[in-house]
Design an enzyme around this catalytic site. Structure first.
Site, mmCIF file in Angstrom:
data_model
loop_
_atom_site.group_PDB
_atom_site.id
_atom_site.type_symbol
_atom_site.label_atom_id
_atom_site.label_comp_id
_atom_site.label_asym_id
_atom_site.label_seq_id
_atom_site.Cartn_x
_atom_site.Cartn_y
_atom_site.Cartn_z
ATOM 1 N N ASP A 232 1.079 -4.187 -26.113
ATOM 2 C CA ASP A 232 2.263 -3.532 -25.545
ATOM 3 C C ASP A 232 2.685 -2.285 -26.325
ATOM 4 O OD1 ASP A 232 2.440 -5.515 -23.578
ATOM 5 O OD2 ASP A 232 3.630 -6.814 -24.869
ATOM 6 N N GLU A 233 1.711 -1.629 -26.959
ATOM 7 C CA GLU A 233 2.009 -0.415 -27.723
ATOM 8 C C GLU A 233 1.182 0.764 -27.220
ATOM 9 O OE1 GLU A 233 4.320 -0.078 -29.960
ATOM 10 O OE2 GLU A 233 4.898 -2.180 -30.190
#
Length: 289
Positions: A232-233
């Site tokens: 999720d980066e």
């Protein structure tokens, strides 16, 4: 040009900033008897890096010559470029778990001609009657790949085989709630889009809307990004938010969140399909109209 022979193409360019980039690529279009319809550019001054998107029209028979000339110009300028034919639909594999609202929205937009993609398969870690109980897939193949700690590597290998067999050019995680390996993320760099049910960064992990509710947030949102090995980066393509109040319950936030997720993912996929997104290390350059 005869109308029936005209082909729309999109050219994207990424290179170090230097004089003459626009002139060089414009000359190529001129030499191929093409017409530039739209051009967007951005200069990242922090890295001295240049980005450009050109939407053009030219006769279909000129495309081989165009590619040859683009190769020569890119080599001379040290540039990376892509050439996208607007007639060809992007072969797209969609992955989903139990929540089907994003999948349903993508298929609807594809069927009405809004998204120039060709769904080549639906992959889920749940059976079809769970993952797609309210959706008609028509002729789109469905692949059931149940995931557990003991089968994770094996199922990911099967996923690679499906991608290869279907010649998928883009993978969309439409609320697919399984973590993919670092190796898979590297292999699919810039070709795998995820929708995260939160306005990143913040409220990571399970039940982000419930976390937000407990913190009394006034805005909820969703984030579409490319998948990377950092969970999720990845580089963010699109985000959106909606205001909420103290009277909203956690269930209200979930309901409103579904609407945000649908529109954010569909916009991110659209931008990718139209060649509007260019990776810039951990960020993206997104050229909008």
């Amino acid at each position: 040009m005869q109308v029936q022979d005209v082909r729309s193409v999109v050219i994207t360019v990424k290179c170090q900033s230097r004089p003459g980039i626009v002139a060089a690529f414009s000359q190529v279009i001129f030499e191929c008897h093409g017409d530039i319809l739209d051009i967007n550019q951005h200069n990242d001054k922090t890295q001295d890096r240049y980005f450009m998107r050109m939407a053009c029209q030219l006769q279909a028979g000129e495309i081989p010559a165009l590619r040859e000339r683009l190769n020569a110009v890119a080599a001379r300028l040290g540039a990376y470029y892509t050439l996208q034919d607007g007639v060809e639909s992007t072969r797209t594999l969609i992955m989903v778990s139990r929540f089907d609202h994003c999948l349903n929205d993508l298929l609807y937009r594809w069927r009405i001609g809004e998204l120039n993609m060709q769904p080549v398969g639906i992959v889920s870690n749940h059976p079809k009657d769970v993952a797609c109980s309210r959706i008609s897939l028509g002729d789109i193949p469905f692949y059931y790949l149940p995931v557990s700690d003991s089968t994770k590597d094996e199922q990911e290998d099967r996923l690679r085989t499906i991608i290869a067999d279907t010649k998928a050019e883009l993978v969309v995680l439409a609320r697919y709630m399984q973590v993919l390996s670092d190796r898979f993320a590297r292999e699919m760099e810039g070709r795998c889009i995820n929708i995260h049910h939160s306005f990143l960064p913040g409220f990571k992990g399970a039940k982000p809307y419930h976390q937000a509710y407990k913190r009394g947030v006034k805005l909820i949102g969703a984030t579409a990004h490319y998948v990377t090995s950092d969970l999720d980066e990845g580089p963010i393509i699109e985000q959106d938010v909606e205001r909420v109040t103290h009277s909203d319950t956690a269930e209200d936030l979930v309901r409103k969140g579904r609407d945000i997720e649908r529109r954010v993912l569909s916009r991110a996929v659209l931008y990718h399909l139209e060649g509007r997104v260019i990776l810039n290390d951990d960020k993206t350059v997104v050229f909008l109209n």
